[in-house]
Design a protein around this motif. Structure first.
Motif, PDB file in Angstrom:
ATOM      1  N   HIS A 145      38.522  47.684  50.885  1.00  0.00           N
ATOM      2  CA  HIS A 145      37.635  47.072  49.885  1.00  0.00           C
ATOM      3  C   HIS A 145      37.365  48.022  48.722  1.00  0.00           C
ATOM      4  O   HIS A 145      37.308  47.601  47.564  1.00  0.00           O
ATOM      5  CB  HIS A 145      36.329  46.605  50.536  1.00  0.00           C
ATOM      6  CG  HIS A 145      36.501  45.374  51.349  1.00  0.00           C
ATOM      7  ND1 HIS A 145      36.495  45.406  52.724  1.00  0.00           N
ATOM      8  CD2 HIS A 145      36.717  44.071  51.013  1.00  0.00           C
ATOM      9  CE1 HIS A 145      36.688  44.190  53.191  1.00  0.00           C
ATOM     10  NE2 HIS A 145      36.826  43.361  52.178  1.00  0.00           N
ATOM     11  N   MET A 148      40.461  48.044  46.608  1.00  0.00           N
ATOM     12  CA  MET A 148      40.571  46.767  45.891  1.00  0.00           C
ATOM     13  C   MET A 148      39.598  46.742  44.709  1.00  0.00           C
ATOM     14  O   MET A 148      39.933  46.255  43.626  1.00  0.00           O
ATOM     15  CB  MET A 148      40.298  45.590  46.829  1.00  0.00           C
ATOM     16  CG  MET A 148      41.340  45.427  47.916  1.00  0.00           C
ATOM     17  SD  MET A 148      42.983  45.068  47.297  1.00  0.00           S
ATOM     18  CE  MET A 148      42.744  43.418  46.706  1.00  0.00           C
ATOM     19  N   SER A 149      38.422  47.267  44.912  1.00  0.00           N
ATOM     20  CA  SER A 149      37.434  47.323  43.844  1.00  0.00           C
ATOM     21  C   SER A 149      37.921  48.217  42.710  1.00  0.00           C
ATOM     22  O   SER A 149      37.791  47.867  41.530  1.00  0.00           O
ATOM     23  CB  SER A 149      36.102  47.828  44.399  1.00  0.00           C
ATOM     24  OG  SER A 149      35.141  47.927  43.384  1.00  0.00           O
ATOM     25  N   SER A 152      40.679  46.430  40.922  1.00  0.00           N
ATOM     26  CA  SER A 152      40.123  45.334  40.127  1.00  0.00           C
ATOM     27  C   SER A 152      39.540  45.870  38.826  1.00  0.00           C
ATOM     28  O   SER A 152      39.723  45.291  37.753  1.00  0.00           O
ATOM     29  CB  SER A 152      39.052  44.603  40.931  1.00  0.00           C
ATOM     30  OG  SER A 152      38.445  43.597  40.148  1.00  0.00           O
ATOM     31  N   ALA A 155      42.364  46.754  36.577  1.00  0.00           N
ATOM     32  CA  ALA A 155      42.986  45.526  36.043  1.00  0.00           C
ATOM     33  C   ALA A 155      42.155  44.983  34.883  1.00  0.00           C
ATOM     34  O   ALA A 155      42.710  44.554  33.872  1.00  0.00           O
ATOM     35  CB  ALA A 155      43.121  44.486  37.141  1.00  0.00           C
ATOM     36  N   ASP A 156      40.834  45.017  35.026  1.00  0.00           N
ATOM     37  CA  ASP A 156      39.965  44.566  33.939  1.00  0.00           C
ATOM     38  C   ASP A 156      40.141  45.431  32.713  1.00  0.00           C
ATOM     39  O   ASP A 156      40.178  44.933  31.585  1.00  0.00           O
ATOM     40  CB  ASP A 156      38.504  44.563  34.380  1.00  0.00           C
ATOM     41  CG  ASP A 156      38.168  43.452  35.369  1.00  0.00           C
ATOM     42  OD1 ASP A 156      38.961  42.483  35.466  1.00  0.00           O
ATOM     43  OD2 ASP A 156      37.127  43.582  36.059  1.00  0.00           O
ATOM     44  N   LYS A 159      43.701  44.708  30.911  1.00  0.00           N
ATOM     45  CA  LYS A 159      44.156  43.372  30.472  1.00  0.00           C
ATOM     46  C   LYS A 159      44.197  43.211  28.977  1.00  0.00           C
ATOM     47  O   LYS A 159      43.668  43.819  28.170  1.00  0.00           O
ATOM     48  CB  LYS A 159      43.375  42.259  31.132  1.00  0.00           C
ATOM     49  CG  LYS A 159      41.898  42.156  30.853  1.00  0.00           C
ATOM     50  CD  LYS A 159      41.376  40.919  31.523  1.00  0.00           C
ATOM     51  CE  LYS A 159      39.871  40.992  31.637  1.00  0.00           C
ATOM     52  NZ  LYS A 159      39.248  39.807  32.046  1.00  0.00           N
TER      53      LYS A 159
END
Length: 159
Positions: A145, A148-149, A152, A155-156, A159
């Motif tokens: 987790h 993944m955080s 994430s 990824a933000d 983008k």
């Protein structure tokens, strides 16, 4: 936890113990012994509410019995390994260790119900998956987790 032959899970534990030490409570020999004691104790506690011969102690000694695995020390594990030298059987050594503890707790008259109706495979086939489940819940899934955080968040940003 200090590295020794009871909590080492592989030869690399010496050199890379800092990377593997979170595995030791679950997958070392000490960990397996603790899980075996836990399975035997929890099974006995379940029997106290099932078998008529044990009804009179149902619920009365659960905390003291659970301390047998909650407070299991390396000295206790070494005592089990010493018993194993005589029995030549790992689960039987755990059984005898618990029987000795029952005598110390004043429960000697009930010690023949330890391991009652079980095979060694029953104990191992419960202890090993329980160690894996608890490792997954306490160590692996939180690490996944966290990663993944982090991903994430990246990824933000990207983008």
């Amino acid at each position: 936890m200090q590295l020794n032959t009871l909590n080492a899970i592989a030869p690399v534990d010496g050199r890379y113990f800092s990377a593997t030490q979170t595995l030791a409570p679950y997958f070392s020999e000490f960990g397996l012994i603790r899980y075996r004691v836990r399975v035997e104790v929890e099974y006995f506690i379940a029997l106290t509410s099932t078998l008529p011969e044990l009804k009179k102690i149902a619920g009365k000694h659960d905390n003291a019995l659970r301390k047998l695995f909650e407070n299991l020390s390396e000295a206790d594990a070494l005592a089990i390994k010493e018993i194993e030298k005589t029995t030549n059987h790992d689960v039987k050594a755990v059984e005898y260790f618990i029987k000795n503890k029952f005598d110390a707790l004043g429960l000697g008259e009930f010690k023949e119900f330890i391991h009652f109706g079980l095979t060694s495979q029953d104990v191992n086939n419960t202890a090993i998956p329980l160690s894996l489940k608890e490792f997954m819940d306490a160590e692996m899934l939180p690490a996944v987790h966290k990663q993944m955080s982090l991903l994430s968040g990246l990824a933000d940003q990207w983008k």
